[in-house]
Design an enzyme around this catalytic site. Structure first.
Site, PDB file in Angstrom:
ATOM      1  N   GLY A 143      92.440  20.477  80.478  1.00  0.00           N
ATOM      2  CA  GLY A 143      92.622  20.423  79.030  1.00  0.00           C
ATOM      3  C   GLY A 143      91.491  19.665  78.372  1.00  0.00           C
ATOM      4  N   SER A 145      89.870  16.772  77.363  1.00  0.00           N
ATOM      5  CA  SER A 145      90.191  15.389  77.756  1.00  0.00           C
ATOM      6  C   SER A 145      88.934  14.634  78.150  1.00  0.00           C
ATOM      7  CB  SER A 145      91.173  15.403  78.940  1.00  0.00           C
ATOM      8  OG  SER A 145      90.700  16.287  79.953  1.00  0.00           O
ATOM      9  N   ALA A 147      86.930  11.555  79.111  1.00  0.00           N
ATOM     10  CA  ALA A 147      87.333  10.302  79.742  1.00  0.00           C
ATOM     11  C   ALA A 147      87.196   9.129  78.788  1.00  0.00           C
ATOM     12  CB  ALA A 147      86.488  10.063  81.000  1.00  0.00           C
ATOM     13  N   LYS A 198      84.873  27.523  80.624  1.00  0.00           N
ATOM     14  CA  LYS A 198      84.235  27.020  79.402  1.00  0.00           C
ATOM     15  C   LYS A 198      83.008  26.154  79.673  1.00  0.00           C
ATOM     16  CE  LYS A 198      85.899  22.810  80.220  1.00  0.00           C
ATOM     17  NZ  LYS A 198      85.058  21.637  80.536  1.00  0.00           N
ATOM     18  N   ASP A 252      89.874  23.364  75.439  1.00  0.00           N
ATOM     19  CA  ASP A 252      88.856  22.686  76.226  1.00  0.00           C
ATOM     20  C   ASP A 252      87.454  23.167  75.845  1.00  0.00           C
ATOM     21  OD1 ASP A 252      87.982  20.875  78.054  1.00  0.00           O
ATOM     22  OD2 ASP A 252      88.820  21.871  79.819  1.00  0.00           O
ATOM     23  N   SER A 262      80.685  15.100  76.035  1.00  0.00           N
ATOM     24  CA  SER A 262      80.666  16.113  77.089  1.00  0.00           C
ATOM     25  C   SER A 262      79.447  15.972  77.992  1.00  0.00           C
ATOM     26  CB  SER A 262      80.681  17.511  76.466  1.00  0.00           C
ATOM     27  OG  SER A 262      80.365  18.491  77.417  1.00  0.00           O
ATOM     28  N   ARG A 263      79.681  15.856  79.310  1.00  0.00           N
ATOM     29  CA  ARG A 263      78.581  15.810  80.269  1.00  0.00           C
ATOM     30  C   ARG A 263      77.819  17.125  80.291  1.00  0.00           C
ATOM     31  NH1 ARG A 263      80.980  14.773  85.844  1.00  0.00           N
ATOM     32  NH2 ARG A 263      82.582  16.084  84.920  1.00  0.00           N
ATOM     33  N   ASN A 264      78.560  18.241  80.200  1.00  0.00           N
ATOM     34  CA  ASN A 264      77.906  19.541  80.242  1.00  0.00           C
ATOM     35  C   ASN A 264      77.035  19.765  79.007  1.00  0.00           C
ATOM     36  OD1 ASN A 264      78.986  20.950  82.728  1.00  0.00           O
ATOM     37  ND2 ASN A 264      80.882  20.285  81.766  1.00  0.00           N
ATOM     38  N   GLU A 310      79.065  19.696  86.034  1.00  0.00           N
ATOM     39  CA  GLU A 310      79.849  20.695  86.752  1.00  0.00           C
ATOM     40  C   GLU A 310      79.501  22.123  86.341  1.00  0.00           C
ATOM     41  OE1 GLU A 310      82.503  20.563  89.236  1.00  0.00           O
ATOM     42  OE2 GLU A 310      81.220  18.841  89.488  1.00  0.00           O
TER      43      GLU A 310
END
Length: 768
Positions: A143, A145, A147, A198, A252, A262-264, A310
């Site tokens: 979902g 989320s 961190a 996504k 998401d 967002s890391r991505n 990821e």
């Protein structure tokens, strides 16, 4: 819930740590154990109650205990939650499968796919394969989320999916708090796949966010098209569009694509900035350091992004899945081509704007190009040796992972043993390594052999010696002139074009070898026209060991063609060319005219193409054509006879640069590049009149009527695409005069007859 005494969370990244905090705060009676791969991370969490590495500034409850021992973490735990990266989740699950009880509830926070035995699996499928006792009881948590928000108690909704009502209820109750709300479902694939699909869109959103003239408007179009492609991909797993529209899919997607947490998205931004960054130049400190510790400067200039995203791991499986099910995902495919195959980011932008025209856009987009790296032109090739060795070992499946290499170890060993039997080795050390190589010590032996070869190939460039060489050759020309040996080098071609592009591209000169002395003729021409000075090809027969050592200090690298039969020697030579060319060092390479199958030319282009894709620095191949009036002197034992060569009349032509990036628009174009260069050299080479005469005589059984010679010359000129500086009548007259004076031909009974077939064939072959 009262029966649960211990929860193990495997993975102390930001999301694993945030979930551990949430569970510990809501369930103070539970022992929450957080496993960290790095011992230092576990130690800092226990000592400071903060994960300073991945979730800085967040105080963790005293109920969280960190460990770097998997056994300590999972033993006697009623619940195990995996939060490792997707690429290691399967191996980690296999390790813990022997440590957990049959009734343990297993959940995962990881998003992505696993590739196991060439089969693409979802995370739940991979876990059920690694831990069979969890079949139908694995739980997916997904979902919108971040961190950072969960750790600060921001309101959050999560989907919790499992075929087991009991297991998903246990996980949902553990996670539920006054700020986290879990929604349960039996559609585990819908929960986990939506969160995975996504990720590439989030990378794409980050990339376009820092591209010129790309803003919220294009981001909105991206989200819309990405959602369509998620729905198409979801159909592979029988996931309904409605499920994709829920929080683990669309929810998401929006949060991850548009949030700065967002890391991505951050990964996409960093890649995009790296693409747009200009070529690196050396600082004053680096210019000083490179003389003392060149390897440290080279390593700094070769830095790559090294943190996890990821989405980067999810793209390739998605492309494979789409192709195997004949599903079109143009935006995801465009992102894949930019990230994996170095296509220019304009492909992504234009595909978002008009996804239906992806194929047309793809075939008009070349790879991205950055300015060349500047400042390493004066570094010795030997300084790159360990990098060359590492790349060679990797090409042969370094570390024992032969899956990354097309080379089968047994085939490589057989090749080396055969090479040893033929007696082509040149030193005791080389023979010892080959004799001792086995499958068990394969990587170590390849490294040792490559290091040995790299030492014999790489240049030992020192700028002072370059100028000493030019002074020496110029002095020889002056002596020749005084003593009546009036040799001359006539230079023609696109020298101004080469000078104009050299500041922003790396110049690679390529010629075919007429004489072992050719490099000196070309180097003199380069110096006279003030072109970029290259590291240059040396034939080991071009001098004594002492002379070769001096020439290597001038920038020469030695290529022993007999040793090209060794796969490791060939790969080491290729990686030498890849490495120095990719770091902005010009190269002069020669392929042998005797090598009619073109394999050596293909090796060169394979090397420079690999360098182009690795470093995305523009490469400009400059075809160089050399012709001699007289047949060049053969190498003489005991020394270099450059006076003899410089006494010859030579023509050197530099063709227009061929930019390799132009051949990356379509995948097959780069394959045909050697033929393109060969055609350019054939077209632009400058010939002498007697070459034409010898060619005609060789084609007519070495005898033609004297009166017919002029007509045959004109017929030949009209039938060829080559350009000659003189007309047919002049070529016939001057060419025959040369042949008569050199004793190649004689006129007898009204016919021109060849009396020195060897020399006639030599000149005729110039036009073959």
């Amino acid at each position: 819930m009262e029966r649960i005494k211990k929860v193990a969370i495997i993975g102390a990244g930001s999301w694993g740590t945030a979930v551990a905090k949430d569970i510990a705060e809501s369930n103070p009676h539970i022992d929450v154990v957080l496993w960290a791969y790095e011992k230092s991370v576990a130690a800092r969490i226990n000592s400071s109650h903060e994960n300073t590495e991945y979730l800085r500034g967040i105080a963790l409850p005293a109920g969280i205990r960190a460990t770097s021992s998997l056994k300590d973490a999972v033993q006697e735990a009623e619940v195990v939650i995996l939060a490792t990266p997707s690429k290691v989740v399967y191996d980690t699950a296999q390790k813990i499968s022997r440590m957990i009880g049959k009734e343990t509830h297993v959940a995962f926070l990881t998003k992505g796919f696993c590739k196991i035995d060439e089969r693409i699996m979802t995370i739940s499928q991979a876990l059920e394969s690694a831990i069979p006792m969890t079949r139908n009881r694995v739980v997916a948590v997904s979902g919108p989320s971040h961190a950072e928000e969960v750790a600060r108690r921001f309101h959050t909704c999560l989907s919790v999916g499992s075929k087991s009502e009991t297991s998903r209820a246990v996980i949902a109750r553990l996670l539920n708090s006054h700020y986290v709300q879990c929604l349960e479902t039996d559609d585990i694939l819908g929960v986990e796949v939506g969160g995975t699909l996504k990720n590439p869109a989030a990378i794409a959103a980050g990339m376009i966010s820092v591209l010129p003239r790309c803003g919220d408007n294009l981001a909105g179009a991206l989200v819309s098209e990405a959602l369509k492609e998620m729905v198409r991909l979801g159909s592979i797993f029988n996931i309904t569009p409605e499920r994709i529209m829920e929080i683990s899919g669309l929810g998401d997607l929006v949060a991850t694509a548009l949030s700065e947490h967002s890391r991505n998205r951050r990964f996409g931004k960093d890649i995009s900035r790296q693409i747009q960054k200009k070529g690196k130049t050396l600082t004053l400190y680096d210019r000083l350091a490179i003389r003392i510790r060149p390897r440290s400067v080279i390593e700094r200039m070769s830095e790559r992004l090294n943190y996890l995203a990821e989405g980067a791991y999810a793209i390739e499986p998605l492309i494979e899945l789409a192709e195997s099910h004949n599903i079109e995902i143009p935006v995801y495919r465009a992102l894949y081509e930019v990230l994996r195959n170095k296509k220019d980011p304009s492909l992504l932008v234009e595909s978002i704007k008009n996804p239906e025209k992806f194929d047309e856009i793809f075939f008009s987009t070349k790879i991205r190009i950055s300015d060349k790296r500047r400042g390493l032109e004066g570094v010795k090739g030997r300084a790159f040796r360990e990098m060359i060795v590492a790349r060679t070992v990797a090409a042969f499946g370094g570390g024992g992972d032969t899956r990354v290499s097309p080379h089968d170890p047994d085939a490589v060993i057989a090749n080396l043993k055969d090479f040893r039997v033929k007696g082509a080795i040149t030193g005791k050390r080389e023979g010892e390594i080959i004799d001792g190589i086995t499958r068990d010590n394969f990587p170590e032996s390849i490294a040792a052999l490559s290091r040995h070869y790299a030492g014999s190939i790489a240049d030992n460039y020192t700028p002072l010696f370059k100028w000493m060489l030019f002074i020496y050759l110029s002095a020889l020309r002056a002596v020749n002139f005084i003593t009546g040996m009036r040799g001359r080098i006539r230079i023609s071609g696109a020298t101004q074009d080469i000078r104009a592009v050299s500041p922003s591209v790396n110049v690679l000169y390529l010629s075919d070898l007429v004489s072992a002395y050719d490099p000196m003729i070309v180097l003199l021409s380069i110096a006279r026209k003030r072109l970029p000075f290259p590291r240059f090809f040396l034939d080991p027969a071009a001098g004594t060991p002492r002379e070769l050592s001096l020439l290597r200090r001038c920038g020469g690298f030695v290529v022993d063609r007999e040793r090209l039969e060794s796969m490791v020697y060939r790969e080491t030579l290729k990686q030498y060319l890849v490495t120095i060319a990719g770091h902005g060092v010009p190269v002069l390479y020669f392929t042998s005219r005797k090598n009619t199958d073109g394999s050596e030319s293909d090796e060169f282009f394979e090397a420079v193409t690999e360098s182009l894709y690795d470093h995305t620095v523009e490469m400009a191949v400059v075809p160089v054509e050399i012709s001699y009036l007289d047949r060049p002197e053969r190498l003489k034992t005991g020394g270099l006879r450059y006076r003899d060569v410089l006494a010859n009349y030579a023509r050197v032509n530099f063709s227009k640069p061929v930019f390799l990036s132009e051949y990356t628009k379509q995948p097959h174009m780069i394959i045909g590049l050697p033929g393109v260069i060969a055609a350019i050299r054939d077209r632009d080479r400058k010939f002498f009149p007697h070459h034409v005469i010898c060619k005609i005589l060789a084609d007519n059984d070495y005898s033609v009527p004297r009166d017919a010679l002029g007509g045959l010359v004109k017929a030949y000129l009209s039938s060829t695409k080559r350009v000659f500086d003189e007309g047919g009548a002049k070529i016939a007259r001057r060419g025959l005069l040369y042949c008569d004076r050199r004793g190649i031909t004689t006129v007898r009974d009204g016919s021109v007859k060849v009396i020195d077939r060897e020399l006639a064939d030599y000149f005729a072959n110039m036009l073959s």
